[in-house]
Write an enzyme that holds these catalytic residues in place. Structure first.
Site, PDB file in Angstrom:
ATOM      1  N   THR A 125       0.825  -1.206   0.000  1.00 45.64           N
ATOM      2  CA  THR A 125       0.000   0.000   0.000  1.00 45.64           C
ATOM      3  C   THR A 125       0.864   1.263   0.000  1.00 45.64           C
ATOM      4  O   THR A 125       2.004   1.244   0.508  1.00 45.64           O
ATOM      5  CB  THR A 125      -0.898  -0.006   1.258  1.00 45.64           C
ATOM      6  OG1 THR A 125      -1.422   1.301   1.474  1.00 45.64           O
ATOM      7  CG2 THR A 125      -0.124  -0.384   2.518  1.00 45.64           C
ATOM      8  N   ASP A 126       0.306   2.355  -0.503  1.00 45.21           N
ATOM      9  CA  ASP A 126       1.030   3.637  -0.461  1.00 45.21           C
ATOM     10  C   ASP A 126       1.178   4.152   0.976  1.00 45.21           C
ATOM     11  O   ASP A 126       1.979   5.056   1.229  1.00 45.21           O
ATOM     12  CB  ASP A 126       0.331   4.687  -1.339  1.00 45.21           C
ATOM     13  CG  ASP A 126      -1.101   5.007  -0.938  1.00 45.21           C
ATOM     14  OD1 ASP A 126      -1.634   4.355  -0.007  1.00 45.21           O
ATOM     15  OD2 ASP A 126      -1.693   5.921  -1.538  1.00 45.21           O
ATOM     16  N   GLU A 127       0.408   3.564   1.908  1.00 44.84           N
ATOM     17  CA  GLU A 127       0.466   4.061   3.289  1.00 44.84           C
ATOM     18  C   GLU A 127       1.834   3.826   3.932  1.00 44.84           C
ATOM     19  O   GLU A 127       2.169   4.467   4.928  1.00 44.84           O
ATOM     20  CB  GLU A 127      -0.657   3.439   4.135  1.00 44.84           C
ATOM     21  CG  GLU A 127      -2.015   3.787   3.555  1.00 44.84           C
ATOM     22  CD  GLU A 127      -3.189   3.495   4.463  1.00 44.84           C
ATOM     23  OE1 GLU A 127      -3.044   3.553   5.691  1.00 44.84           O
ATOM     24  OE2 GLU A 127      -4.268   3.206   3.915  1.00 44.84           O
ATOM     25  N   TYR A 150      -1.061  -0.284  11.134  1.00 46.29           N
ATOM     26  CA  TYR A 150      -1.334  -0.986   9.869  1.00 46.29           C
ATOM     27  C   TYR A 150      -0.208  -0.723   8.877  1.00 46.29           C
ATOM     28  O   TYR A 150       0.396  -1.653   8.325  1.00 46.29           O
ATOM     29  CB  TYR A 150      -2.677  -0.521   9.276  1.00 46.29           C
ATOM     30  CG  TYR A 150      -2.851  -0.865   7.813  1.00 46.29           C
ATOM     31  CD1 TYR A 150      -2.936  -2.193   7.394  1.00 46.29           C
ATOM     32  CD2 TYR A 150      -2.901   0.136   6.827  1.00 46.29           C
ATOM     33  CE1 TYR A 150      -3.078  -2.515   6.040  1.00 46.29           C
ATOM     34  CE2 TYR A 150      -3.038  -0.174   5.480  1.00 46.29           C
ATOM     35  CZ  TYR A 150      -3.128  -1.504   5.091  1.00 46.29           C
ATOM     36  OH  TYR A 150      -3.259  -1.819   3.761  1.00 46.29           O
ATOM     37  N   LYS A 154       2.619  -3.296   7.228  1.00 46.69           N
ATOM     38  CA  LYS A 154       2.793  -3.517   5.782  1.00 46.69           C
ATOM     39  C   LYS A 154       4.235  -3.180   5.383  1.00 46.69           C
ATOM     40  O   LYS A 154       4.850  -3.882   4.574  1.00 46.69           O
ATOM     41  CB  LYS A 154       1.801  -2.665   4.971  1.00 46.69           C
ATOM     42  CG  LYS A 154       0.341  -3.077   5.097  1.00 46.69           C
ATOM     43  CD  LYS A 154       0.018  -4.462   4.566  1.00 46.69           C
ATOM     44  CE  LYS A 154       0.117  -4.576   3.068  1.00 46.69           C
ATOM     45  NZ  LYS A 154      -0.425  -5.892   2.583  1.00 46.69           N
TER      46      LYS A 154
END
Ligand code: NAD
Length: 329
Positions: A125-127, A150, A154
């Site tokens: 994810t870009d997060e 989260y 990741k």
């Protein structure tokens, strides 16, 4: 590649990916390894669960033995979606996120390496890049700076995947996508929350002042990108995926209310999420140049069809809200 192991295929994106791949490649066989957590919904597989080339193995990636059950068939490639995916839940239970997203990924990498799989796509994810100010975009060179448990879990899994490539020459690719939307997303996420609450004329919670910006991509565009990464992605590479569809949460909610012909007075500002990232925006030029990917579904079209899907999906939603979606497990 003829036999694929997909993890997390009862979830939102994983179920779209399996549907997309079975339709596109008639000779492909898919094993779906999914533990059926609260986010795993067997109803999501209605369109393909009787397909002769599809098999669901109920198993938890936190357990090496359960992963082995999915490798009873010969596996050529792995596409890894399974994860705890909801930021708010990670703030409540960070340990579960570390176990599933970090240790679960390590278990899967280890078994995949042992079995000699030819390609492993890790869906991230870009997060992991943290938060942007008003300007700029995340590129593959942006340093990892995750802000939520989260995102940190990741990022941890991404680093393990990277280490398997560098240490063992393991043929892994990492994709980092912006926020997805489309049919069958679990109702706790932003867009389904807005739609389902609006349909029931209930107040719609908006964190803070609603100015947080997300870069929205239709789930089918994401699936096409993952397929390209699987077939043509270079081992050891990272590919960012996003469609330059930036919208603040407030503007997004207003657009959905307009589509449903509901009043903006349903919006209710609530205390901000802890550590809430301000803005995410992806620079997708690498995957465009290297793999020829570009988004095909414009936000106006995609949001319209997504809202239309939820409007007719009252039975799908009712079974989740009543807990019946888990009755066949
Ligand atoms: P989801 O929560 O809808 O689905 C996750 C699936 O993983 C569920 O079917 C669940 O049962 C399964 N799962 C969870 N823990 C498991 C475990 N321990 N063992 C086996 N299966 C387990 O998630 P999603 O939105 O479809 O996201 C899929 C992947 O894509 C995730 O890795 C997520 O980080 C990534 N991603 C999501 C988005 C997004 O906007 N939704 C954007 C970028 C990347």
């Amino acid at each position: 590649m003829i036999r694929l192991l997909v993890t997390g295929g009862l979830g939102f994106i994983g179920s779209h990916f399996i549907e997309y791949m079975l339709e596109r490649y008639p000779s492909l066989h898919i094993v779906n390894l999914d533990a059926a957590t609260y986010a795993g919904n067997p109803d999501n597989t209605l369109s393909f669960r009787d397909h002769p080339h599809y098999r669901w193995v109920r198993g938890d990636i936190r357990s090496p033995e359960e992963i082995r059950k999915a490798f009873e068939d010969e596996i050529d490639g792995v596409v890894h979606f399974a994860a705890e995916s909801h930021v708010d839940r990670s703030i409540q239970s960070p340990g579960l996120f570390a176990q599933t997203n970090v240790l679960g990924t390590l278990n899967l990498l280890e078994e995949s390496r042992r079995r000699g799989v030819k390609k492993f796509v890790h869906v991230s994810t870009d997060e992991v890049y943290g938060s942007l100010g008003e300007e700029g975009y995340f590129t593959e060179e942006t340093p990892l700076a995750p802000n939520s448990p989260y995102a940190a879990s990741k990022a941890g899994s991404d680093l393990l995947v990277r280490s398997y490539y560098h240490t063992y020459g393991f043929p892994a690719v990492i994709t980092r996508c912006s926020n997805n939307y489309g049919p069958r997303q679990f109702p706790e996420k932003l867009i389904p929350t807005i739609i389902s609450r609006a349909l029931q004329n209930q107040p719609i919670p908006i964190y803070g002042d609603g100015s947080n910006v997300r870069d929205w991509l239709h789930v089918t565009d994401h699936c096409r990108a993952v397929d390209l990464a699987l077939r043509q992605g270079q081992a050891g590479e990272v590919y960012n995926i996003g469609g330059h569809n930036e919208l603040s949460n407030l503007k997004l909610a207003a657009r959905i209310l307009d589509l449903l012909d509901k009043p903006h007075s349903l919006l209710e500002f609530v205390p901000d999420r802890l550590g809430h990232d301000q803005r995410y925006a992806i620079d997708p030029s690498k995957i465009g140049a290297a793999l020829g990917w570009k988004p095909e579904i414009h936000l106006t079209e995609g949001l319209g069809s997504t809202v239309a899907w939820y409007v007719q999906a009252d039975e799908w939603l009712r079974r989740i809200q009543s807990g019946e979606y888990r009755s066949s497990l």
